[in-house]
Write a protein that holds these residues in place. Structure first.
Motif, PDB file in Angstrom:
ATOM      1  N   MET A  80       0.852  -1.185   0.000  1.00  0.00           N
ATOM      2  CA  MET A  80       0.000   0.000   0.000  1.00  0.00           C
ATOM      3  C   MET A  80       0.896   1.247   0.000  1.00  0.00           C
ATOM      4  SD  MET A  80      -3.038   1.078   2.647  1.00  0.00           S
ATOM      5  CE  MET A  80      -4.026  -0.328   2.262  1.00  0.00           C
ATOM      6  N   SER A  81       0.518   2.252  -0.765  1.00  0.00           N
ATOM      7  CA  SER A  81       1.312   3.472  -0.862  1.00  0.00           C
ATOM      8  C   SER A  81       1.014   4.405   0.312  1.00  0.00           C
ATOM      9  CB  SER A  81       0.994   4.194  -2.173  1.00  0.00           C
ATOM     10  OG  SER A  81      -0.292   4.782  -2.106  1.00  0.00           O
ATOM     11  N   TRP A  82       1.941   5.330   0.572  1.00  0.00           N
ATOM     12  CA  TRP A  82       1.720   6.325   1.624  1.00  0.00           C
ATOM     13  C   TRP A  82       0.492   7.167   1.302  1.00  0.00           C
ATOM     14  CZ3 TRP A  82       3.545   5.355   6.045  1.00  0.00           C
ATOM     15  CH2 TRP A  82       4.777   4.745   6.204  1.00  0.00           C
ATOM     16  N   GLN A  83       0.273   7.442   0.019  1.00  0.00           N
ATOM     17  CA  GLN A  83      -0.884   8.243  -0.377  1.00  0.00           C
ATOM     18  C   GLN A  83      -2.188   7.535   0.004  1.00  0.00           C
ATOM     19  OE1 GLN A  83      -0.358  11.363  -1.549  1.00  0.00           O
ATOM     20  NE2 GLN A  83      -2.531  11.638  -1.151  1.00  0.00           N
ATOM     21  N   SER A  84      -2.196   6.234  -0.138  1.00  0.00           N
ATOM     22  CA  SER A  84      -3.375   5.461   0.243  1.00  0.00           C
ATOM     23  C   SER A  84      -3.608   5.530   1.757  1.00  0.00           C
ATOM     24  CB  SER A  84      -3.218   4.005  -0.198  1.00  0.00           C
ATOM     25  OG  SER A  84      -4.336   3.257   0.190  1.00  0.00           O
ATOM     26  N   TYR A  85      -2.536   5.497   2.535  1.00  0.00           N
ATOM     27  CA  TYR A  85      -2.674   5.646   3.985  1.00  0.00           C
ATOM     28  C   TYR A  85      -3.308   7.000   4.321  1.00  0.00           C
ATOM     29  CZ  TYR A  85       0.020   1.515   5.360  1.00  0.00           C
ATOM     30  OH  TYR A  85       0.451   0.237   5.572  1.00  0.00           O
ATOM     31  N   ALA A  86      -2.827   8.057   3.665  1.00  0.00           N
ATOM     32  CA  ALA A  86      -3.352   9.397   3.941  1.00  0.00           C
ATOM     33  C   ALA A  86      -4.812   9.519   3.530  1.00  0.00           C
ATOM     34  CB  ALA A  86      -2.511  10.460   3.235  1.00  0.00           C
ATOM     35  N   LYS A  87      -5.149   8.977   2.376  1.00  0.00           N
ATOM     36  CA  LYS A  87      -6.516   9.111   1.867  1.00  0.00           C
ATOM     37  C   LYS A  87      -7.485   8.148   2.543  1.00  0.00           C
ATOM     38  CE  LYS A  87      -9.359   8.937  -2.224  1.00  0.00           C
ATOM     39  NZ  LYS A  87      -9.547   8.340  -3.506  1.00  0.00           N
ATOM     40  N   ASP A  88      -7.184   6.863   2.480  1.00  0.00           N
ATOM     41  CA  ASP A  88      -8.127   5.843   2.924  1.00  0.00           C
ATOM     42  C   ASP A  88      -8.141   5.620   4.432  1.00  0.00           C
ATOM     43  OD1 ASP A  88      -8.730   5.455   0.223  1.00  0.00           O
ATOM     44  OD2 ASP A  88      -7.211   3.894   0.019  1.00  0.00           O
ATOM     45  N   HIS A  89      -6.981   5.718   5.066  1.00  0.00           N
ATOM     46  CA  HIS A  89      -6.901   5.410   6.496  1.00  0.00           C
ATOM     47  C   HIS A  89      -7.006   6.643   7.387  1.00  0.00           C
ATOM     48  CE1 HIS A  89      -6.041   1.152   5.964  1.00  0.00           C
ATOM     49  NE2 HIS A  89      -5.306   1.525   4.925  1.00  0.00           N
ATOM     50  N   LEU A  90      -6.719   7.797   6.855  1.00  0.00           N
ATOM     51  CA  LEU A  90      -6.823   9.025   7.652  1.00  0.00           C
ATOM     52  C   LEU A  90      -8.033   9.854   7.221  1.00  0.00           C
ATOM     53  CD1 LEU A  90      -3.119  10.237   8.006  1.00  0.00           C
ATOM     54  CD2 LEU A  90      -4.563   9.199   9.748  1.00  0.00           C
ATOM     55  N   LYS A  91      -7.920  10.489   6.067  1.00  0.00           N
ATOM     56  CA  LYS A  91      -8.940  11.463   5.665  1.00  0.00           C
ATOM     57  C   LYS A  91     -10.335  10.857   5.549  1.00  0.00           C
ATOM     58  CE  LYS A  91      -9.850  15.270   2.523  1.00  0.00           C
ATOM     59  NZ  LYS A  91     -11.132  14.974   1.930  1.00  0.00           N
ATOM     60  N   GLU A  92     -10.482   9.807   4.804  1.00  0.00           N
ATOM     61  CA  GLU A  92     -11.811   9.212   4.597  1.00  0.00           C
ATOM     62  C   GLU A  92     -12.327   8.558   5.870  1.00  0.00           C
ATOM     63  OE1 GLU A  92     -13.656   9.763   1.922  1.00  0.00           O
ATOM     64  OE2 GLU A  92     -11.997  10.938   1.147  1.00  0.00           O
ATOM     65  N   ALA A  93     -11.478   7.823   6.555  1.00  0.00           N
ATOM     66  CA  ALA A  93     -11.907   7.103   7.762  1.00  0.00           C
ATOM     67  C   ALA A  93     -12.301   8.052   8.885  1.00  0.00           C
ATOM     68  CB  ALA A  93     -10.797   6.167   8.238  1.00  0.00           C
ATOM     69  N   GLY A  94     -11.645   9.194   8.967  1.00  0.00           N
ATOM     70  CA  GLY A  94     -11.908  10.129  10.053  1.00  0.00           C
ATOM     71  C   GLY A  94     -12.778  11.303   9.679  1.00  0.00           C
ATOM     72  N   ALA A  95     -13.321  11.300   8.441  1.00  0.00           N
ATOM     73  CA  ALA A  95     -14.137  12.412   7.960  1.00  0.00           C
ATOM     74  C   ALA A  95     -13.444  13.747   8.222  1.00  0.00           C
ATOM     75  CB  ALA A  95     -15.531  12.368   8.579  1.00  0.00           C
ATOM     76  N   MET A  96     -12.205  13.849   7.780  1.00  0.00           N
ATOM     77  CA  MET A  96     -11.375  15.028   8.022  1.00  0.00           C
ATOM     78  C   MET A  96     -11.419  15.975   6.836  1.00  0.00           C
ATOM     79  SD  MET A  96      -8.025  13.094   9.501  1.00  0.00           S
ATOM     80  CE  MET A  96      -8.227  11.665  10.541  1.00  0.00           C
ATOM     81  N   LEU A  97     -11.100  17.238   7.101  1.00  0.00           N
ATOM     82  CA  LEU A  97     -10.933  18.217   6.030  1.00  0.00           C
ATOM     83  C   LEU A  97      -9.660  17.936   5.246  1.00  0.00           C
ATOM     84  CD1 LEU A  97     -11.671  21.541   7.954  1.00  0.00           C
ATOM     85  CD2 LEU A  97     -13.172  20.413   6.303  1.00  0.00           C
ATOM     86  N   SER A  98      -8.616  17.515   5.964  1.00  0.00           N
ATOM     87  CA  SER A  98      -7.312  17.323   5.366  1.00  0.00           C
ATOM     88  C   SER A  98      -6.503  16.411   6.275  1.00  0.00           C
ATOM     89  CB  SER A  98      -6.619  18.687   5.207  1.00  0.00           C
ATOM     90  OG  SER A  98      -5.480  18.604   4.405  1.00  0.00           O
ATOM     91  N   ALA A  99      -5.522  15.710   5.689  1.00  0.00           N
ATOM     92  CA  ALA A  99      -4.679  14.811   6.472  1.00  0.00           C
ATOM     93  C   ALA A  99      -3.320  14.697   5.800  1.00  0.00           C
ATOM     94  CB  ALA A  99      -5.325  13.438   6.584  1.00  0.00           C
ATOM     95  N   GLY A 100      -2.313  14.368   6.586  1.00  0.00           N
ATOM     96  CA  GLY A 100      -0.986  14.208   6.017  1.00  0.00           C
ATOM     97  C   GLY A 100      -0.102  13.317   6.855  1.00  0.00           C
ATOM     98  N   ILE A 101       0.868  12.733   6.161  1.00  0.00           N
ATOM     99  CA  ILE A 101       1.915  11.950   6.809  1.00  0.00           C
ATOM    100  C   ILE A 101       3.232  12.564   6.365  1.00  0.00           C
ATOM    101  CG2 ILE A 101       2.944   9.664   7.105  1.00  0.00           C
ATOM    102  CD1 ILE A 101       0.243   8.485   6.153  1.00  0.00           C
ATOM    103  N   TYR A 102       4.094  12.866   7.331  1.00  0.00           N
ATOM    104  CA  TYR A 102       5.360  13.549   7.075  1.00  0.00           C
ATOM    105  C   TYR A 102       6.469  12.826   7.820  1.00  0.00           C
ATOM    106  CZ  TYR A 102       1.901  17.182   6.239  1.00  0.00           C
ATOM    107  OH  TYR A 102       0.806  17.870   5.796  1.00  0.00           O
ATOM    108  N   GLY A 103       7.668  12.851   7.257  1.00  0.00           N
ATOM    109  CA  GLY A 103       8.827  12.369   7.988  1.00  0.00           C
ATOM    110  C   GLY A 103       9.117  13.328   9.126  1.00  0.00           C
ATOM    111  N   LYS A 104       9.827  12.857  10.135  1.00  0.00           N
ATOM    112  CA  LYS A 104      10.169  13.738  11.262  1.00  0.00           C
ATOM    113  C   LYS A 104      11.068  14.897  10.821  1.00  0.00           C
ATOM    114  CE  LYS A 104       9.982  11.385  15.523  1.00  0.00           C
ATOM    115  NZ  LYS A 104      10.694  10.576  16.525  1.00  0.00           N
ATOM    116  N   ASP A 105      11.666  14.778   9.644  1.00  0.00           N
ATOM    117  CA  ASP A 105      12.471  15.866   9.086  1.00  0.00           C
ATOM    118  C   ASP A 105      11.604  16.894   8.366  1.00  0.00           C
ATOM    119  OD1 ASP A 105      11.671  14.442   6.839  1.00  0.00           O
ATOM    120  OD2 ASP A 105      13.699  14.242   6.007  1.00  0.00           O
ATOM    121  N   GLY A 106      10.279  16.651   8.355  1.00  0.00           N
ATOM    122  CA  GLY A 106       9.341  17.578   7.740  1.00  0.00           C
ATOM    123  C   GLY A 106       8.971  17.255   6.309  1.00  0.00           C
ATOM    124  N   ALA A 107       9.654  16.293   5.695  1.00  0.00           N
ATOM    125  CA  ALA A 107       9.369  15.946   4.304  1.00  0.00           C
ATOM    126  C   ALA A 107       7.989  15.291   4.200  1.00  0.00           C
ATOM    127  CB  ALA A 107      10.432  14.996   3.768  1.00  0.00           C
TER     128      ALA A 107
END
Length: 136
Positions: A1-28
């Motif tokens: 599964m891609s990181w984009q899928s985690y952000a879309k399917d597991h965060l934004k859609e699952a939590g009914a959020m306005l926006s969601a993101g996954i970032y490295g601790k370096d900010g990337a």
């Protein structure tokens, strides 16, 4: 599964959020969904990680995507923080953010007045715990 899928399917859609993101601790950015998460700068994530991990104690002027957020609550042991942004308006002008830090990354969820912060927090926390278990 891609990181984009985690952000879309597991965060934004699952939590009914306005926006969601996954970032490295370096900010990337690893993956973002929605305009708010897409506009966040690397240095803003790095500072947020320092706050969550207790390495920075100045909770004033927390910026995400160039917008000022107010510290609401955090837990250094559980590695999360809640923030509020308000421009004095309603609807999309006012939003809330939760950030959960794992071993290697940060998960952010943004909700508006018509969403539930508890749902957002629960979804972010569960995914963070899963990623920790997988070494991320």
């Amino acid at each position: 599964m891609s990181w984009q899928s985690y952000a879309k399917d597991h965060l934004k859609e699952a939590g009914a959020m306005l926006s969601a993101g996954i970032y490295g601790k370096d900010g990337a950015p690893w993956a973002t969904e929605g305009d708010i998460a897409a506009g966040i700068k690397n240095n803003e994530i790095v500072r947020l990680v320092q706050i969550v991990e207790g390495r920075e104690k100045n909770f004033l002027d927390i910026m995400l995507g160039g917008k000022k957020y107010v510290y609401t609550r955090h837990d250094e042991d559980d590695k999360f923080v809640y923030l509020t942004k308000s421009t004095g308006g309603t609807g999309d002008d006012k939003n809330y953010c939760c950030a959960y830090v794992s071993k290697q990354c940060v998960l952010l969820g943004f909700v508006g007045e018509n969403h539930k912060m508890g749902n957002c927090s629960t979804v972010c926390c569960k995914l963070r715990n899963y990623l920790n278990g997988a070494g991320y």
